[in-house]
Design a protein around this motif. Structure first.
Motif, PDB file in Angstrom:
ATOM      1  N   ASP A  25      40.778 -61.229   3.383  1.00 48.30           N
ATOM      2  CA  ASP A  25      42.181 -62.031   3.356  1.00 48.30           C
ATOM      3  C   ASP A  25      42.258 -62.613   4.643  1.00 48.30           C
ATOM      4  O   ASP A  25      42.763 -63.856   4.820  1.00 48.30           O
ATOM      5  CB  ASP A  25      43.246 -60.743   3.266  1.00 48.30           C
ATOM      6  CG  ASP A  25      44.411 -61.421   3.494  1.00 48.30           C
ATOM      7  OD1 ASP A  25      45.044 -61.989   2.532  1.00 48.30           O
ATOM      8  OD2 ASP A  25      45.309 -61.260   4.520  1.00 48.30           O
ATOM      9  N   ILE A  26      41.861 -62.014   5.959  1.00 53.14           N
ATOM     10  CA  ILE A  26      42.217 -62.769   7.106  1.00 53.14           C
ATOM     11  C   ILE A  26      41.173 -64.244   7.388  1.00 53.14           C
ATOM     12  O   ILE A  26      41.807 -65.142   8.028  1.00 53.14           O
ATOM     13  CB  ILE A  26      41.979 -61.979   8.372  1.00 53.14           C
ATOM     14  CG1 ILE A  26      42.321 -62.549   9.475  1.00 53.14           C
ATOM     15  CG2 ILE A  26      40.469 -61.487   8.363  1.00 53.14           C
ATOM     16  CD1 ILE A  26      43.844 -62.871   9.642  1.00 53.14           C
ATOM     17  N   ILE A  27      40.303 -63.942   6.714  1.00 55.16           N
ATOM     18  CA  ILE A  27      39.168 -65.136   6.749  1.00 55.16           C
ATOM     19  C   ILE A  27      39.693 -66.286   6.041  1.00 55.16           C
ATOM     20  O   ILE A  27      39.798 -67.412   6.280  1.00 55.16           O
ATOM     21  CB  ILE A  27      37.629 -64.821   6.222  1.00 55.16           C
ATOM     22  CG1 ILE A  27      37.099 -64.146   7.415  1.00 55.16           C
ATOM     23  CG2 ILE A  27      36.956 -66.020   5.830  1.00 55.16           C
ATOM     24  CD1 ILE A  27      35.852 -63.697   7.051  1.00 55.16           C
ATOM     25  N   ASN A  28      40.244 -65.837   4.883  1.00 52.28           N
ATOM     26  CA  ASN A  28      40.871 -66.910   3.745  1.00 52.28           C
ATOM     27  C   ASN A  28      41.954 -67.625   4.528  1.00 52.28           C
ATOM     28  O   ASN A  28      42.457 -68.685   4.103  1.00 52.28           O
ATOM     29  CB  ASN A  28      41.320 -66.268   2.193  1.00 52.28           C
ATOM     30  CG  ASN A  28      40.102 -66.067   1.519  1.00 52.28           C
ATOM     31  OD1 ASN A  28      39.666 -67.313   0.952  1.00 52.28           O
ATOM     32  ND2 ASN A  28      39.316 -65.101   1.323  1.00 52.28           N
ATOM     33  N   GLU A  36      38.802 -58.960  13.509  1.00 50.85           N
ATOM     34  CA  GLU A  36      38.109 -57.369  13.443  1.00 50.85           C
ATOM     35  C   GLU A  36      39.207 -56.590  13.742  1.00 50.85           C
ATOM     36  O   GLU A  36      38.922 -55.326  13.704  1.00 50.85           O
ATOM     37  CB  GLU A  36      37.257 -57.166  14.527  1.00 50.85           C
ATOM     38  CG  GLU A  36      37.445 -57.416  15.825  1.00 50.85           C
ATOM     39  CD  GLU A  36      37.477 -58.736  16.520  1.00 50.85           C
ATOM     40  OE1 GLU A  36      37.823 -58.973  17.868  1.00 50.85           O
ATOM     41  OE2 GLU A  36      37.371 -59.788  15.824  1.00 50.85           O
ATOM     42  N   HIS A  37      40.482 -57.143  13.868  1.00 46.18           N
ATOM     43  CA  HIS A  37      41.573 -56.318  14.182  1.00 46.18           C
ATOM     44  C   HIS A  37      42.346 -56.111  12.885  1.00 46.18           C
ATOM     45  O   HIS A  37      43.474 -55.791  12.904  1.00 46.18           O
ATOM     46  CB  HIS A  37      42.431 -57.006  15.149  1.00 46.18           C
ATOM     47  CG  HIS A  37      41.858 -56.838  16.621  1.00 46.18           C
ATOM     48  ND1 HIS A  37      41.681 -55.649  16.989  1.00 46.18           N
ATOM     49  CD2 HIS A  37      41.593 -57.970  17.372  1.00 46.18           C
ATOM     50  CE1 HIS A  37      41.052 -56.010  18.516  1.00 46.18           C
ATOM     51  NE2 HIS A  37      41.039 -57.372  18.631  1.00 46.18           N
ATOM     52  N   PHE A  38      41.818 -56.496  11.769  1.00 48.41           N
ATOM     53  CA  PHE A  38      42.338 -56.406  10.330  1.00 48.41           C
ATOM     54  C   PHE A  38      41.390 -55.734   9.319  1.00 48.41           C
ATOM     55  O   PHE A  38      40.478 -55.620   9.336  1.00 48.41           O
ATOM     56  CB  PHE A  38      42.789 -57.819   9.715  1.00 48.41           C
ATOM     57  CG  PHE A  38      43.696 -58.576  10.851  1.00 48.41           C
ATOM     58  CD1 PHE A  38      45.197 -58.467  10.605  1.00 48.41           C
ATOM     59  CD2 PHE A  38      43.388 -59.386  11.817  1.00 48.41           C
ATOM     60  CE1 PHE A  38      45.818 -59.166  11.430  1.00 48.41           C
ATOM     61  CE2 PHE A  38      44.302 -59.942  12.451  1.00 48.41           C
ATOM     62  CZ  PHE A  38      45.401 -59.885  12.409  1.00 48.41           C
ATOM     63  N   GLN A  57      47.065 -54.344   9.575  1.00 50.35           N
ATOM     64  CA  GLN A  57      46.512 -54.740  10.959  1.00 50.35           C
ATOM     65  C   GLN A  57      46.356 -53.381  11.677  1.00 50.35           C
ATOM     66  O   GLN A  57      46.891 -52.303  11.390  1.00 50.35           O
ATOM     67  CB  GLN A  57      47.877 -55.324  11.732  1.00 50.35           C
ATOM     68  CG  GLN A  57      48.182 -56.649  11.228  1.00 50.35           C
ATOM     69  CD  GLN A  57      49.429 -57.272  11.925  1.00 50.35           C
ATOM     70  OE1 GLN A  57      49.672 -57.025  12.777  1.00 50.35           O
ATOM     71  NE2 GLN A  57      50.074 -58.134  11.151  1.00 50.35           N
ATOM     72  N   LEU A  58      45.279 -53.362  12.542  1.00 47.49           N
ATOM     73  CA  LEU A  58      44.857 -52.302  13.258  1.00 47.49           C
ATOM     74  C   LEU A  58      45.748 -52.313  14.746  1.00 47.49           C
ATOM     75  O   LEU A  58      45.433 -51.328  15.537  1.00 47.49           O
ATOM     76  CB  LEU A  58      43.518 -52.357  13.278  1.00 47.49           C
ATOM     77  CG  LEU A  58      42.648 -52.040  12.113  1.00 47.49           C
ATOM     78  CD1 LEU A  58      41.109 -52.486  12.471  1.00 47.49           C
ATOM     79  CD2 LEU A  58      43.005 -50.641  11.705  1.00 47.49           C
TER      80      LEU A  58
END
Length: 250
Positions: free
Chosen positions: A128-131, A121-123, A4-5
């Motif tokens: 991974d986040i899309i999945n 866009e914050h990762f 995480q950003l």
């Protein structure tokens, strides 16, 4: 998490600084044309918005399409969402709320429409986040993701005048072809992946920025709007957003 950003403290501070959250959401809200196409052409009855507090898009979908909508975020301040619901003529229980960490949550159901607007866009790990989004999509359902295009003029503006905010974003993920490939690799049919919107730039907490910077932003905004109104076009250089729409096979 290292991926995480941003963290919870960032988002608590971010939302507590906002003083314009209780708006009456219009029927031409951002991305309304894309939502209209999806909902009118497919049997959409349920939807979940990931990372969407205070729930602008959840409330838009409930208000104008009467979908069974769920809002999931790991920071939800219920009074703010309740006030937003009331402002839009809806009861406080009009949408479902799940306050949880997406990375520690197993979906209890799947949905016809899974959306996020300004989340992935914050990762750092975009696949991974899309999945994790895809896990919520029902077979035959639709995934709809939007994110800012900081590879455009807006990104240059952010980088030079609000570097702290710019650094909270994964610039590398802001490529429609990359996002389409991730969805395709996950077995989805990509309907569209493209730059969206003719032109816009913005500043977080604009009212708190120095007046000269506010005036510069306004001048660039006006010039860009005049140009793209005269010659309307989507482009990597000027479009403020990226959108991705994909379907999960039955």
């Amino acid at each position: 998490m290292e991926d995480q950003l941003t963290d919870r403290a960032f988002w608590v501070n971010y939302w507590e600084r906002k003083d314009d959250l209780s708006i009456n959401i219009p029927n031409n809200y951002t991305f309304h044309q894309q939502f209209a196409q999806i909902i009118e052409n497919q049997p959409i009855k349920t939807a979940i918005e990931l990372g969407g507090f205070p729930g602008f898009y959840s409330i838009f979908l409930k208000k104008y399409y009467n979908l069974d909508v769920t809002l999931l975020d790991y920071f939800v301040h219920q009074p703010i969402t309740n006030k937003l619901l009331t402002e839009n003529g809806l009861k406080e229980d009009a949408i479902h709320i799940i306050e949880t960490d997406l990375f520690n949550y197993t979906p209890e159901q799947q949905y016809d429409l899974v959306l996020s607007c300004g989340l992935i866009e914050h990762f750092k790990d975009t696949a991974d986040i899309i999945n994790r989004h895809i896990n919520f999509v029902k077979p035959g359902g639709t995934l709809f993701i939007t994110l800012p295009n900081f590879k455009a003029l807006n990104g240059w503006f952010q980088k030079h005048f609000d570097l702290e905010n710019y650094n909270k974003h994964n610039i590398d993920c802001m490529e429609p072809a990359l996002l389409a490939q991730i969805c395709s690799n996950a077995g989805l049919e990509v309907i569209q992946a493209k730059h969206s919107g003719y032109f816009s730039i913005w500043l977080e907490d604009e009212k708190r920025k120095p007046l000269p910077l506010q005036l510069l932003k306004k001048a660039i905004w006006v010039a860009g709007k005049i140009l793209t109104k005269t010659i309307p076009f989507n482009s990597k250089q000027l479009s403020p957003y990226i959108i991705v729409e994909a379907k999960k096979p039955l």
